[in-house]
Motif scaffolding. Structure first.
Motif, PDB file in Angstrom:
ATOM      1  N   GLN A 198       0.840  -1.199   0.000  1.00 25.92           N
ATOM      2  CA  GLN A 198       0.000   0.000   0.000  1.00 25.92           C
ATOM      3  C   GLN A 198       0.881   1.257   0.000  1.00 25.92           C
ATOM      4  OE1 GLN A 198      -2.966  -0.165   3.048  1.00 25.92           O
ATOM      5  NE2 GLN A 198      -3.432   1.967   2.955  1.00 25.92           N
ATOM      6  N   GLN A 199       1.865   1.269   0.877  1.00 25.05           N
ATOM      7  CA  GLN A 199       2.752   2.426   0.981  1.00 25.05           C
ATOM      8  C   GLN A 199       3.546   2.615  -0.306  1.00 25.05           C
ATOM      9  OE1 GLN A 199       2.379   4.502   3.489  1.00 25.05           O
ATOM     10  NE2 GLN A 199       3.693   5.799   2.266  1.00 25.05           N
ATOM     11  N   GLN A 200       4.029   1.489  -0.873  1.00 23.64           N
ATOM     12  CA  GLN A 200       4.806   1.567  -2.126  1.00 23.64           C
ATOM     13  C   GLN A 200       3.946   2.153  -3.248  1.00 23.64           C
ATOM     14  OE1 GLN A 200       5.917  -2.479  -2.837  1.00 23.64           O
ATOM     15  NE2 GLN A 200       7.499  -2.495  -1.254  1.00 23.64           N
ATOM     16  N   VAL A 201       2.695   1.685  -3.342  1.00 27.76           N
ATOM     17  CA  VAL A 201       1.822   2.142  -4.436  1.00 27.76           C
ATOM     18  C   VAL A 201       1.483   3.622  -4.252  1.00 27.76           C
ATOM     19  CG1 VAL A 201      -0.471   1.845  -5.475  1.00 27.76           C
ATOM     20  CG2 VAL A 201       0.934  -0.147  -5.001  1.00 27.76           C
ATOM     21  N   LEU A 202       1.248   4.042  -2.993  1.00 27.08           N
ATOM     22  CA  LEU A 202       0.928   5.459  -2.746  1.00 27.08           C
ATOM     23  C   LEU A 202       2.127   6.351  -3.064  1.00 27.08           C
ATOM     24  CD1 LEU A 202      -1.169   5.175   0.529  1.00 27.08           C
ATOM     25  CD2 LEU A 202      -1.974   6.036  -1.675  1.00 27.08           C
ATOM     26  N   THR A 203       3.312   5.897  -2.706  1.00 27.47           N
ATOM     27  CA  THR A 203       4.518   6.673  -3.005  1.00 27.47           C
ATOM     28  C   THR A 203       4.700   6.780  -4.514  1.00 27.47           C
ATOM     29  OG1 THR A 203       5.473   5.807  -0.989  1.00 27.47           O
ATOM     30  CG2 THR A 203       7.018   6.809  -2.525  1.00 27.47           C
ATOM     31  N   LEU A 204       4.470   5.654  -5.185  1.00 26.23           N
ATOM     32  CA  LEU A 204       4.587   5.645  -6.650  1.00 26.23           C
ATOM     33  C   LEU A 204       3.600   6.625  -7.278  1.00 26.23           C
ATOM     34  CD1 LEU A 204       5.570   4.181  -9.297  1.00 26.23           C
ATOM     35  CD2 LEU A 204       3.589   2.697  -8.993  1.00 26.23           C
TER      36      LEU A 204
END
Ligand code: ATP
Ligand code: MG
Length: 335
Positions: A198-204
Motif C-alpha cells: 500500500q505504501q509503495q503504491v501510494l509513493t509511486l
C-alpha cells in the motif's frame, strides 16, 4: 452551498451533484447535493465510511455508473469549465482516459481478464495519442517499468490473473497515467493491498503525479492515507459532504461530530497498547433509511435539533466549511 477549495480556478468542479440508484425501495439519491472542486495540480481527498457515496461521486464524474440502474437528476461536473454530464458520449470519450485517468477500487474487476496487460495499456495510447500498435506496445513496457513492475517485457504479455494484487494495481496505474492525464481519479487505490505494498503504491502514485503535475481526486476511508497525500479534504457521510477544509486544518480543528468520530477511530502510535479503539456506534444508514435533517444525529439516536430538510452548510473559519447541526458541529451555536 459553495465549497470551492483554494483560490485558483478549479480544474474540476462538481456543483450540486445528485446521483440516484433504482432499488427495491424506489429511485433513491445516494449522492445528495455534493459540491467539490479540485484545483490544477492539487490532491483533493474524499473520506468517509463504506456506503457514504464516495465511489458514486467518482463514477458520476466520468459517467461510469452502472446502467440502467443509475441516474444523475441534478448537478454539473465541470472539467475545464465544460460540463461532462451534458456532453455527448463521443466527446466525453476524448476526455476519459486521455485527460482524466481513473484508478478503480477493484483492480481485478477493472482489468479485462482476457486481454494481455500490455495490450490494455497500449489501447488508450493508440486511441488517444494515435500511436501505432508497435509504438504503443513499446510504450506499454516502458510504463510498466515506470510503475516498477519487475520484468516488464514479460509481464506485458501476461493476463491479469497471473499478477499479484500489488502488480495489478501498478498495471492499472500505468493505464490511468498512460496518456499523461491532468486529473487522476483514484478510488481506494490501495485498499486491497497489504500495508507495505500500500505504501509503495501510494509513493509511486505521488511521484508520478508530481512528474506529470497532475491533480488527483483521492478517495479513501483511511484518514492516514488522506493526511499523507492530500491538500484539501471533503468528509462524506450518508451521501452528503458534512465538512471540508485544507487537510491540516481539518485534522487540527475538526468541526463536525462525524469527522471527530472518524479521527477518534483512527489508530495512532501514541495510543496506549491494547487500549480499545473508540469506534463509531451504529452503521451508515442505507439510502432508503435516510431521515430528514442531520443524518449523523439519526445515527446517534438523537432527534435532529433543527426542523430542516438539511442543516445549513457554511464556512466556519476561512476555507473551512461544515454542516451546521447544533448537536454535531461545535461551531454551530455561534452562527
Ligand atoms: N449499483 C448499485 N445499485 C444500487 N445501489 C448502489 C449501487 N452501487 C452503490 N449503491 C449504494 O449507493 C450507496 C453509496 O455507495 P458507494 O459505493 O458510492 O459507497 P462508498 O463510499 O464508495 O463505499 P466503499 O467505501 O465501500 O467503497 C450505498 O448505499 C450503496 O449500497
Ligand atoms: Mg467505494
Amino acid at each position: 452551498m459553495n465549497t470551492t477549495a483554494p483560490s485558483t480556478a478549479p480544474l474540476l468542479e462538481i456543483r450540486h451533484l445528485t446521483t440516484s440508484f433504482a432499488s427495491e425501495h424506489g429511485v433513491l439519491p445516494v449522492v445528495d447535493d455534493v459540491s467539490l472542486s479540485v484545483p490544477p495540480g492539487a490532491c483533493v481527498g474524499i473520506v468517509g465510511e463504506s456506503g457514504c457515496g464516495k465511489s458514486a461521486v467518482a463514477m458520476s464524474v466520468v459517467r461510469l455508473l452502472p446502467q440502467p440502474s443509475s441516474r444523475i437528476p441534478a448537478g454539473q461536473v465541470l472539467f475545464h469549465e465544460q460540463d461532462l454530464l451534458s456532453m455527448p458520449t463521443r466527446q466525453l470519450n476524448t476526455i476519459r482516459g486521455a485527460h482524466i485517468g481513473v484508478i478503480f477500487q477493484e483492480a481485478m474487476q477493472a482489468l479485462n481478464p482476457v486481454q494481455r496487460i500490455g495490450d490494455q495499456i497500449a489501447e488508450p495510447l493508440m486511441r488517444h495519442l494515435g500511436l501505432s500498435e508497435a509504438e504503443a506496445r513499446a510504450r506499454a513496457v516502458q510504463l510498466l517499468e515506470a510503475v516498477r513492475v519487475p520484468a516488464p517485457t514479460q509481464r506485458a504479455q501476461e493476463y491479469p490473473h497471473t499478477l499479484s494484487g500489488g502488480m495489478r494495481q501498478r498495471a492499472m496505474i500505468a493505464i490511468a497515467l498512460a496518456c499523461k492525464p491532468e486529473l487522476i481519479i483514484a478510488d481506494e487505490p490501495t485498499t486491497a493491498l497489504d500495508t507495505t505494498v500500500q505504501q509503495q503504491v501510494l509513493t509511486l502514485l505521488h511521484d508520478l503525479r508530481q512528474e506529470l503535475n497532475a491533480a488527483c481526486l483521492l478517495i479513501s476511508h483511511n484518514l492516514g492515507v488522506i493526511a499523507q497525500n492530500c491538500d484539501f479534504v471533503y468528509v462524506m457521510y450518508a451521501g452528503r459532504v458534512v465538512e471540508c477544509a485544507p487537510v491540516r486544518e481539518l485534522f487540527a480543528h475538526p468541526k463536525h461530530a462525524y469527522t471527530r468520530a472518524l479521527l477518534a477511530a483512527t489508530i495512532r502510535p501514541d495510543m496506549p497498547r491494547k487500549s480499545p479503539l473508540p469506534g463509531i456506534p451504529g452503521n451508515v444508514p442505507a439510502p432508503h433509511e435516510y431521515a430528514t435533517g442531520c443524518r449523523f444525529c439519526q445515527r446517534m439516536g438523537r432527534r435532529p435539533p433543527l426542523g430542516l430538510e438539511r442543516p445549513p452548510f457554511a464556512e466556519v473559519t476561512p476555507g473551512h466549511f461544515a454542516e451546521l447541526c447544533p448537536a454535531c458541529c461545535n461551531e454551530a451555536i455561534s452562527h
